[in-house]
Design a protein around this motif. Sequence first.
Motif, PDB file in Angstrom:
ATOM      1  N   GLN A 342      64.207  68.858  49.667  1.00  0.00           N
ATOM      2  CA  GLN A 342      65.653  69.044  49.521  1.00  0.00           C
ATOM      3  C   GLN A 342      66.333  67.695  49.251  1.00  0.00           C
ATOM      4  OE1 GLN A 342      67.297  72.077  52.506  1.00  0.00           O
ATOM      5  NE2 GLN A 342      65.460  71.385  53.561  1.00  0.00           N
ATOM      6  N   PRO A 343      66.034  67.050  48.146  1.00  0.00           N
ATOM      7  CA  PRO A 343      66.578  65.708  47.894  1.00  0.00           C
ATOM      8  C   PRO A 343      68.091  65.681  47.761  1.00  0.00           C
ATOM      9  CG  PRO A 343      65.496  66.590  45.932  1.00  0.00           C
ATOM     10  CD  PRO A 343      65.155  67.517  47.057  1.00  0.00           C
ATOM     11  N   TRP A 344      68.671  66.806  47.419  1.00  0.00           N
ATOM     12  CA  TRP A 344      70.124  66.861  47.258  1.00  0.00           C
ATOM     13  C   TRP A 344      70.869  66.673  48.580  1.00  0.00           C
ATOM     14  CZ3 TRP A 344      71.488  71.062  50.160  1.00  0.00           C
ATOM     15  CH2 TRP A 344      70.502  72.041  50.354  1.00  0.00           C
ATOM     16  N   LEU A 345      70.197  66.902  49.714  1.00  0.00           N
ATOM     17  CA  LEU A 345      70.872  66.768  51.008  1.00  0.00           C
ATOM     18  C   LEU A 345      71.383  65.350  51.225  1.00  0.00           C
ATOM     19  CD1 LEU A 345      68.662  68.867  53.464  1.00  0.00           C
ATOM     20  CD2 LEU A 345      71.023  69.315  52.781  1.00  0.00           C
ATOM     21  N   LYS A 346      70.589  64.353  50.880  1.00  0.00           N
ATOM     22  CA  LYS A 346      71.010  62.966  51.070  1.00  0.00           C
ATOM     23  C   LYS A 346      72.154  62.595  50.136  1.00  0.00           C
ATOM     24  CE  LYS A 346      68.871  61.102  54.503  1.00  0.00           C
ATOM     25  NZ  LYS A 346      69.656  60.565  55.652  1.00  0.00           N
ATOM     26  N   VAL A 347      72.176  63.191  48.945  1.00  0.00           N
ATOM     27  CA  VAL A 347      73.276  62.935  48.016  1.00  0.00           C
ATOM     28  C   VAL A 347      74.584  63.423  48.626  1.00  0.00           C
ATOM     29  CG1 VAL A 347      74.230  63.423  45.730  1.00  0.00           C
ATOM     30  CG2 VAL A 347      71.761  63.059  46.003  1.00  0.00           C
ATOM     31  N   TYR A 348      74.550  64.636  49.164  1.00  0.00           N
ATOM     32  CA  TYR A 348      75.768  65.186  49.764  1.00  0.00           C
ATOM     33  C   TYR A 348      76.159  64.425  51.019  1.00  0.00           C
ATOM     34  CZ  TYR A 348      76.211  69.077  46.561  1.00  0.00           C
ATOM     35  OH  TYR A 348      76.412  69.831  45.431  1.00  0.00           O
ATOM     36  N   GLU A 349      75.169  64.000  51.798  1.00  0.00           N
ATOM     37  CA  GLU A 349      75.478  63.225  52.993  1.00  0.00           C
ATOM     38  C   GLU A 349      76.195  61.932  52.602  1.00  0.00           C
ATOM     39  OE1 GLU A 349      72.824  60.833  56.124  1.00  0.00           O
ATOM     40  OE2 GLU A 349      72.585  63.017  56.307  1.00  0.00           O
ATOM     41  N   GLY A 350      75.730  61.287  51.529  1.00  0.00           N
ATOM     42  CA  GLY A 350      76.381  60.078  51.054  1.00  0.00           C
ATOM     43  C   GLY A 350      77.789  60.338  50.558  1.00  0.00           C
ATOM     44  N   GLN A 351      77.990  61.449  49.856  1.00  0.00           N
ATOM     45  CA  GLN A 351      79.314  61.799  49.354  1.00  0.00           C
ATOM     46  C   GLN A 351      80.297  62.058  50.493  1.00  0.00           C
ATOM     47  OE1 GLN A 351      79.470  60.870  46.045  1.00  0.00           O
ATOM     48  NE2 GLN A 351      80.245  62.848  45.384  1.00  0.00           N
ATOM     49  N   MET A 352      79.791  62.617  51.584  1.00  0.00           N
ATOM     50  CA  MET A 352      80.674  62.965  52.695  1.00  0.00           C
ATOM     51  C   MET A 352      81.267  61.752  53.401  1.00  0.00           C
ATOM     52  SD  MET A 352      79.273  66.370  54.599  1.00  0.00           S
ATOM     53  CE  MET A 352      77.535  65.936  54.648  1.00  0.00           C
ATOM     54  N   GLU A 353      80.636  60.602  53.263  1.00  0.00           N
ATOM     55  CA  GLU A 353      81.167  59.411  53.916  1.00  0.00           C
ATOM     56  C   GLU A 353      82.550  59.050  53.382  1.00  0.00           C
ATOM     57  OE1 GLU A 353      79.749  57.833  56.629  1.00  0.00           O
ATOM     58  OE2 GLU A 353      78.581  59.679  56.470  1.00  0.00           O
ATOM     59  N   ASN A 354      82.839  59.462  52.149  1.00  0.00           N
ATOM     60  CA  ASN A 354      84.147  59.163  51.534  1.00  0.00           C
ATOM     61  C   ASN A 354      84.982  60.412  51.305  1.00  0.00           C
ATOM     62  OD1 ASN A 354      83.674  56.181  50.893  1.00  0.00           O
ATOM     63  ND2 ASN A 354      81.938  57.114  49.843  1.00  0.00           N
ATOM     64  N   ALA A 355      84.492  61.561  51.781  1.00  0.00           N
ATOM     65  CA  ALA A 355      85.162  62.825  51.485  1.00  0.00           C
ATOM     66  C   ALA A 355      86.461  62.981  52.272  1.00  0.00           C
ATOM     67  CB  ALA A 355      84.227  63.994  51.789  1.00  0.00           C
ATOM     68  N   LEU A 356      87.362  63.765  51.704  1.00  0.00           N
ATOM     69  CA  LEU A 356      88.674  63.999  52.304  1.00  0.00           C
ATOM     70  C   LEU A 356      88.932  65.495  52.426  1.00  0.00           C
ATOM     71  CD1 LEU A 356      90.698  61.473  50.111  1.00  0.00           C
ATOM     72  CD2 LEU A 356      89.980  61.120  52.492  1.00  0.00           C
ATOM     73  N   PRO A 357      89.566  65.928  53.515  1.00  0.00           N
ATOM     74  CA  PRO A 357      89.920  67.345  53.633  1.00  0.00           C
ATOM     75  C   PRO A 357      90.825  67.766  52.478  1.00  0.00           C
ATOM     76  CG  PRO A 357      90.232  66.214  55.714  1.00  0.00           C
ATOM     77  CD  PRO A 357      89.995  65.151  54.682  1.00  0.00           C
ATOM     78  N   GLN A 358      90.645  68.991  52.020  1.00  0.00           N
ATOM     79  CA  GLN A 358      91.461  69.505  50.907  1.00  0.00           C
ATOM     80  C   GLN A 358      92.793  70.024  51.452  1.00  0.00           C
ATOM     81  OE1 GLN A 358      88.182  71.947  50.158  1.00  0.00           O
ATOM     82  NE2 GLN A 358      87.521  70.895  48.314  1.00  0.00           N
ATOM     83  N   LEU A 359      93.471  69.130  52.129  1.00  0.00           N
ATOM     84  CA  LEU A 359      94.741  69.422  52.784  1.00  0.00           C
ATOM     85  C   LEU A 359      95.744  68.332  52.446  1.00  0.00           C
ATOM     86  CD1 LEU A 359      93.312  70.208  56.336  1.00  0.00           C
ATOM     87  CD2 LEU A 359      94.204  71.904  54.736  1.00  0.00           C
ATOM     88  N   VAL A 360      96.996  68.615  52.654  1.00  0.00           N
ATOM     89  CA  VAL A 360      98.026  67.587  52.545  1.00  0.00           C
ATOM     90  C   VAL A 360      98.113  66.952  53.929  1.00  0.00           C
ATOM     91  CG1 VAL A 360     100.417  67.072  51.951  1.00  0.00           C
ATOM     92  CG2 VAL A 360      99.215  68.947  50.798  1.00  0.00           C
ATOM     93  N   ILE A 361      97.500  65.793  54.088  1.00  0.00           N
ATOM     94  CA  ILE A 361      97.427  65.156  55.400  1.00  0.00           C
ATOM     95  C   ILE A 361      98.839  64.827  55.893  1.00  0.00           C
ATOM     96  CG2 ILE A 361      96.486  63.235  56.726  1.00  0.00           C
ATOM     97  CD1 ILE A 361      94.404  65.211  55.657  1.00  0.00           C
ATOM     98  N   GLY A 362      99.091  65.222  57.133  1.00  0.00           N
ATOM     99  CA  GLY A 362     100.426  65.065  57.697  1.00  0.00           C
ATOM    100  C   GLY A 362     101.262  66.306  57.545  1.00  0.00           C
ATOM    101  N   GLN A 363     100.853  67.178  56.617  1.00  0.00           N
ATOM    102  CA  GLN A 363     101.539  68.453  56.390  1.00  0.00           C
ATOM    103  C   GLN A 363     100.488  69.572  56.325  1.00  0.00           C
ATOM    104  OE1 GLN A 363     104.779  68.695  56.422  1.00  0.00           O
ATOM    105  NE2 GLN A 363     105.322  66.536  56.254  1.00  0.00           N
ATOM    106  N   GLU A 364      99.485  69.481  57.209  1.00  0.00           N
ATOM    107  CA  GLU A 364      98.361  70.415  57.146  1.00  0.00           C
ATOM    108  C   GLU A 364      98.811  71.864  57.227  1.00  0.00           C
ATOM    109  OE1 GLU A 364      96.910  66.502  58.779  1.00  0.00           O
ATOM    110  OE2 GLU A 364      98.540  67.894  59.290  1.00  0.00           O
ATOM    111  N   GLY A 365      99.736  72.159  58.139  1.00  0.00           N
ATOM    112  CA  GLY A 365     100.182  73.537  58.320  1.00  0.00           C
ATOM    113  C   GLY A 365     100.971  74.079  57.147  1.00  0.00           C
ATOM    114  N   LYS A 366     101.502  73.188  56.318  1.00  0.00           N
ATOM    115  CA  LYS A 366     102.293  73.613  55.164  1.00  0.00           C
ATOM    116  C   LYS A 366     101.515  73.510  53.858  1.00  0.00           C
ATOM    117  CE  LYS A 366     106.688  72.493  57.375  1.00  0.00           C
ATOM    118  NZ  LYS A 366     107.930  71.690  57.325  1.00  0.00           N
ATOM    119  N   THR A 367     100.233  73.168  53.958  1.00  0.00           N
ATOM    120  CA  THR A 367      99.410  73.019  52.751  1.00  0.00           C
ATOM    121  C   THR A 367      99.413  74.270  51.873  1.00  0.00           C
ATOM    122  OG1 THR A 367      97.977  71.282  53.658  1.00  0.00           O
ATOM    123  CG2 THR A 367      97.055  72.653  51.904  1.00  0.00           C
ATOM    124  N   PRO A 368      99.283  75.500  52.421  1.00  0.00           N
ATOM    125  CA  PRO A 368      99.278  76.675  51.533  1.00  0.00           C
ATOM    126  C   PRO A 368     100.536  76.784  50.671  1.00  0.00           C
ATOM    127  CG  PRO A 368      98.435  77.270  53.690  1.00  0.00           C
ATOM    128  CD  PRO A 368      98.979  75.882  53.816  1.00  0.00           C
TER     129      PRO A 368
END
Length: 405
Positions: A342-368
Amino acid sequence: MKSSMKYLAAAAISLSLLPLSAPAFAKDKITFAAAVFAEAGRGDRVKAWIQRFNESQAEVEVEPIAIPFSSLANTVFTQMGGGGGPDLVRFDQTDFFAAIPSGRLLPLDGLVDDKSYEFLGPDRFMKVKGVRYGLLFDTTGYALLYNKDIVPSPPTDFDSFLAATKAQTKDGKFGYAYRATMAERAGFWQDLCNYVFGFGGRWSDKDGKLTLNSPDVIRGVTAYKQVYDAGVTPRGADAATYRRMFWEGKIAMNVDNGGVAAIFHQNAPQLPFAAAPSPFPDKAQGLIMTALVVNANTKHKDAAGAFIKWAYAPENQKSLQAAMGTGVGTKLDMSPEELAKQPWLKVYEGQMENALPQLVIGQEGKTPEIQQIVLEEVLKVLQENADPKEAMDRAQKLVERRVLR
């Protein structure tokens, strides 16, 4: 003497009536609500993982409660508001952030010693204002999935990526796929976030101030339109359709999450796919994460703590990863043999170090609500050739007037 004999006889009779061994104490039972338990296949694997905990314990038992994703938040929030609810919950990121301001979640600083674990980078989002309210249960970022038979070497920048998508779009096959319709609003938003984050844009600044029309956000929207105008995608196809097309060798590349890679690995072992970092200037990409939280109403804090301690032990994190097929909360020590499979697992693990929630930070409850306005304006860019800057200027003003008023 006779009275003593009578006393001893009575005592012997009493002793004979006692059980041969003391009765076992009942386990402290706690409930764990999650949508994943309702899923075929993966749900059964995770329930089996929990059963291993139950079999290893003399004092605590966890009971899985399956609640479909569509009703989990409403059901659990209602129960919590009435002073009840499950002891443990697996919340998605939107519901996790929504639960914190109302005091529904038990702070975990007393249950979790950060120094005892090697958490993944996105663990930082489990703390709000310095207080830990959850632990990553499962998580994945986004990366470039590509068919090695079609694209032997993955593109490393946006220009070469766009050129490769054009070169592979022919004879009923496409170079790329993503979502760009309101029928798949949530997925449309996820795909757009990857472009916005990948070009340095953020929906808000570090203080939570809205930045929908910042230059970097506009760059991301412009790149999204470049791909749309290139005609390299099966326009209108939903995710289920274009992922099947990738599986069939009809799509060369796709920026997608690690759960999709896991599905390909499990269900299409013959598919010659690989993963590479997304070909955008900024390393940040979207983040899908769920949080394991403890209900503030629980009367079984110590039992919940016992489960957490077991769940985040390295060997149990590894078995959870196998059950879920995605990343978990901690870094995994994988053997060369496991990585080769499963070599792709390490790729995704590396990507997650810089990943961001798909939310408007500070306005999480109003994101929708913000999401709806942003996507309506982006559709005008895609379908009506609206200017990206003008569209995002309108989005900024509309959100300020309608949502943040």
